[in-house]
Write an enzyme that holds these catalytic residues in place. Sequence first.
Site, PDB file in Angstrom:
ATOM      1  N   GLU A  13     -24.733 -17.390 -11.674  1.00  0.00           N
ATOM      2  CA  GLU A  13     -23.970 -16.296 -11.047  1.00  0.00           C
ATOM      3  C   GLU A  13     -24.488 -16.100  -9.629  1.00  0.00           C
ATOM      4  O   GLU A  13     -25.698 -16.188  -9.399  1.00  0.00           O
ATOM      5  CB  GLU A  13     -24.185 -14.993 -11.842  1.00  0.00           C
ATOM      6  CG  GLU A  13     -23.708 -15.088 -13.284  1.00  0.00           C
ATOM      7  CD  GLU A  13     -24.259 -13.960 -14.159  1.00  0.00           C
ATOM      8  OE1 GLU A  13     -24.855 -13.008 -13.629  1.00  0.00           O
ATOM      9  OE2 GLU A  13     -24.099 -14.064 -15.380  1.00  0.00           O
ATOM     10  N   TYR A  32       2.219   1.945  -3.389  1.00  0.00           N
ATOM     11  CA  TYR A  32       1.148   2.453  -4.238  1.00  0.00           C
ATOM     12  C   TYR A  32       0.898   3.935  -3.942  1.00  0.00           C
ATOM     13  O   TYR A  32       0.820   4.768  -4.845  1.00  0.00           O
ATOM     14  CB  TYR A  32      -0.138   1.637  -4.022  1.00  0.00           C
ATOM     15  CG  TYR A  32      -1.281   2.110  -4.866  1.00  0.00           C
ATOM     16  CD1 TYR A  32      -1.418   1.664  -6.170  1.00  0.00           C
ATOM     17  CD2 TYR A  32      -2.210   3.025  -4.371  1.00  0.00           C
ATOM     18  CE1 TYR A  32      -2.452   2.117  -6.976  1.00  0.00           C
ATOM     19  CE2 TYR A  32      -3.250   3.485  -5.165  1.00  0.00           C
ATOM     20  CZ  TYR A  32      -3.365   3.024  -6.460  1.00  0.00           C
ATOM     21  OH  TYR A  32      -4.385   3.488  -7.252  1.00  0.00           O
ATOM     22  N   ASP A  58       0.836  -1.200   0.000  1.00  0.00           N
ATOM     23  CA  ASP A  58       0.000   0.000   0.000  1.00  0.00           C
ATOM     24  C   ASP A  58       0.875   1.255   0.000  1.00  0.00           C
ATOM     25  O   ASP A  58       0.570   2.245  -0.660  1.00  0.00           O
ATOM     26  CB  ASP A  58      -0.903   0.041   1.247  1.00  0.00           C
ATOM     27  CG  ASP A  58      -1.946  -1.065   1.219  1.00  0.00           C
ATOM     28  OD1 ASP A  58      -1.895  -1.889   0.274  1.00  0.00           O
ATOM     29  OD2 ASP A  58      -2.788  -1.106   2.126  1.00  0.00           O
ATOM     30  N   LYS A 112     -26.000 -14.231  -6.643  1.00  0.00           N
ATOM     31  CA  LYS A 112     -26.844 -13.037  -6.639  1.00  0.00           C
ATOM     32  C   LYS A 112     -26.393 -12.138  -5.491  1.00  0.00           C
ATOM     33  O   LYS A 112     -26.813 -12.308  -4.341  1.00  0.00           O
ATOM     34  CB  LYS A 112     -28.314 -13.430  -6.495  1.00  0.00           C
ATOM     35  CG  LYS A 112     -29.268 -12.275  -6.670  1.00  0.00           C
ATOM     36  CD  LYS A 112     -30.689 -12.797  -6.815  1.00  0.00           C
ATOM     37  CE  LYS A 112     -31.701 -11.705  -7.087  1.00  0.00           C
ATOM     38  NZ  LYS A 112     -31.727 -10.641  -6.122  1.00  0.00           N
ATOM     39  N   LYS A 165     -29.031 -18.009 -15.848  1.00  0.00           N
ATOM     40  CA  LYS A 165     -29.324 -17.383 -17.139  1.00  0.00           C
ATOM     41  C   LYS A 165     -29.061 -18.363 -18.272  1.00  0.00           C
ATOM     42  O   LYS A 165     -28.114 -19.150 -18.204  1.00  0.00           O
ATOM     43  CB  LYS A 165     -28.422 -16.149 -17.345  1.00  0.00           C
ATOM     44  CG  LYS A 165     -28.644 -15.043 -16.342  1.00  0.00           C
ATOM     45  CD  LYS A 165     -27.603 -13.931 -16.463  1.00  0.00           C
ATOM     46  CE  LYS A 165     -27.859 -12.872 -15.405  1.00  0.00           C
ATOM     47  NZ  LYS A 165     -26.750 -11.915 -15.277  1.00  0.00           N
TER      48      LYS A 165
HETATM   49  S1  IVH Z   1     -29.472  -9.966 -13.907  1.00  0.00           S
HETATM   50  C1  IVH Z   1     -32.648  -8.957 -16.825  1.00  0.00           C
HETATM   51  N1  IVH Z   1     -27.444 -10.909 -12.542  1.00  0.00           N
HETATM   52  O1  IVH Z   1     -30.839  -8.991  -8.590  1.00  0.00           O
HETATM   53  C2  IVH Z   1     -31.875  -9.466 -15.649  1.00  0.00           C
HETATM   54  N2  IVH Z   1     -29.033  -9.551 -11.419  1.00  0.00           N
HETATM   55  O2  IVH Z   1     -33.716  -9.676  -8.810  1.00  0.00           O
HETATM   56  C3  IVH Z   1     -31.584  -8.429 -14.633  1.00  0.00           C
HETATM   57  N3  IVH Z   1     -28.506  -9.122  -9.064  1.00  0.00           N
HETATM   58  O3  IVH Z   1     -31.954  -5.973  -9.994  1.00  0.00           O
HETATM   59  C4  IVH Z   1     -30.714  -8.812 -13.510  1.00  0.00           C
HETATM   60  N4  IVH Z   1     -26.643 -10.302  -9.025  1.00  0.00           N
HETATM   61  O4  IVH Z   1     -29.785  -5.924  -8.599  1.00  0.00           O
HETATM   62  C5  IVH Z   1     -28.572 -10.161 -12.500  1.00  0.00           C
HETATM   63  N5  IVH Z   1     -25.593 -11.778 -11.453  1.00  0.00           N
HETATM   64  C6  IVH Z   1     -26.709 -11.047 -11.433  1.00  0.00           C
HETATM   65  C7  IVH Z   1     -27.146 -10.379 -10.257  1.00  0.00           C
HETATM   66  C8  IVH Z   1     -28.323  -9.640 -10.288  1.00  0.00           C
HETATM   67  C9  IVH Z   1     -27.482  -9.532  -8.320  1.00  0.00           C
HETATM   68  C10 IVH Z   1     -29.624  -8.275  -8.585  1.00  0.00           C
HETATM   69  C11 IVH Z   1     -29.873  -7.057  -9.440  1.00  0.00           C
HETATM   70  C12 IVH Z   1     -31.271  -7.195  -9.972  1.00  0.00           C
HETATM   71  C13 IVH Z   1     -31.891  -8.149  -9.008  1.00  0.00           C
HETATM   72  C14 IVH Z   1     -32.966  -8.944  -9.724  1.00  0.00           C
END
Ligand code: IVH
Length: 662
Positions: A112, A35, A32, A114, A286
């Site tokens: 992914e 940096y 640090d 969440k 997804k």
């Molecule tokens: S995709 C059209 N990917 O979850 C798809 N959302 O319940 C839109 N979120 O508003 C969201 N990680 O704030 C997506 N890897 C991820 C996410 C993610 C967190 C949140 C995001 C969204 C909410 C949807």
Amino acid sequence: MKDPAVQIEQLSEELRHHEHQYYVLDAPEITDGEYDALLRRLQSLEAQHPELLTPDSPTQRVGGKPREGFVKVQHSSPLLSLDNALNEAELRDFDRRVHDLLGGAEYRYVTELKLDGLSMAAHYRDGKFTQAITRGDGTVGEDVTENARTIRSLPLRLKSPFPSLEVRGETVMSRRAFERLNAERDEKGLSRFANPRNAAAGSLRLLEPRLTAERRLEYYTYFLLTEGRPAFDSHWRSLEELRHLGFKVNPHNKVCRTIDEVFDLCNTWEAKREELPYEIDGVVVKIDSVEQQRQLGFTAKAPRWAIAYKYPARQATTTVEAIEVQVGRTGALTPVARLKPVEVGGVTVSRATLHNEDEIDRLGLQIGDEVVVERSGDVIPKVVRVSAQGSPRTPFRLPSICPVCKGKVVREAGESARRCINANCPARLKESLLHFASRGVMNIDGMGEALVDQLVDRDIVRNVADLYDLTLDNLLSLERMGVKSAGNVIRNIDRSRANPLPRVITSLGIRFVGERTAIFLAEAFGSMDAIARASLEDLQLAEEVGPKVAEAVVQFFSEPTNLELAARLYKAGLQFTYVSTRPSGGPLRGKTLVITGTLPTLSREEARQLIELAGGKVSGAVSKKTSFVVAGEDAGSKLAKARELGIPTLTEDELRALLTPA
Ligand code: IVH
């Protein structure tokens, strides 16, 4: 000498590289300190050549001018939300629908984590960051560009200069940053944030970007768009590209070929979610192929090609059996609810903090009530609301005498806490000892609650300095203390003498003086003595020290018992002088300068940085101790005062001449 433009570009490039290593990849290559030294060199060069300063310079992460409010902006395409699957059956329903709608064609999923934060879109033109917009209602969000610029994992310049692109992702606050923020807010008597998500939301919408910069937000990306549409025909490919461009992409993202695999992964992370440095509330699933996404299309509010597998909220309902009172290090009385034990997200909870009286009033809580408890960012569970009034139910008031020492308790004006004011209260002493020994302070391993309780209850230790007189025999007389652990404790206490001055300052437990403030005090004064002798005015010359902190420091050192304690710590061999990590030497070393009026080319801040880089100090008021007054146009009373005291004045040019060593 090299062309300054070339030097600035090279330094910026080097800093960008290390920023990426540290904030995006979690793999720093330099310390640090190294940096900071590079950053200061760039700051100094930019201050000398303000015309070469660009908004995407690594120096611009600190936050610019405060603003009045946020401008509303339309998104390039709506930021939709996701449908939820709350259990295995709903997840399998989703898969069946996908299967049917795709008419039996093969497909694969990208999963992914969440992250529980808030979504944000960031725009880039010719590889440079131009704008950030919060989700808002999905169609229109708020322009938070200046605040987003302070997020270190959001690149200001991309590794390849795409003409125009947009990324979408999640802005989050780590558990660590969240806990640190709430601890700071407790110290300052401010209300706490309920969870990291709220803290992130509040931080992104601060009107002062400088404050956002201190909140240590992070940005994880999950969409790469050009003209509002996915940039590649595979989502996975987009994620890879985002990583190459220098964005932070969650390393736990994965391709899954079957819904069984997806479900397994959801379960695995549900069991391990506590180990992650940030909060998650589920897994986003997804469809990988963008063509198949197009075929599946959207419902009114969400895509049919994605779903959020949500974890159950870590909440439960139980009864408040009693309210107990804890006495903290500063004497603050904290009410704690004793609960009928209940399982919350796999952990049995029997206590929850209520923070203070105002919180009890806000909840409308009485003993006997049924409440909802929640475990979130905080380690300590909390009461969210009263779900049913108990019968009978008993109102609770904090006591007016300390439950531990029976001493007087006061509530000062403008404070939410009541405090025990007896400095020798054993409860306060125990907390002081734990604070003293904690990590980040004196770091004495083995000095935990069980040991501290015995040391205080048996009257072996009456203040923190007594720790340095402890003997092996003292420790061996205690319960559950073997020769080996006693030896370790003694050795760790001994080693703690080497901790640098800022830690010793923090260890004293002066109100409002945490690690960060302690560093600024040490930097400004160089020794404990100088800090103890400093006046209210002097103290405020230190960076980030305002009237409240100054007052607390003066008050601390005006107490004879505190002075005595400091003297004993000094005798015990603790570090009372400071070896600064900032450049020493420098042509202005030991000099104090005052800047007044408008300088021809430098802003005040730039002038201050230059002076500090040359080893000098900048003060706000002219006194006999002032070495020079740097005067620009429209200099007023300070210049008059300088003349009156016979203090030499400098023009900007003369200042610059002094800065460059002969
Ligand atoms: S995709 C059209 N990917 O979850 C798809 N959302 O319940 C839109 N979120 O508003 C969201 N990680 O704030 C997506 N890897 C991820 C996410 C993610 C967190 C949140 C995001 C969204 C909410 C949807």
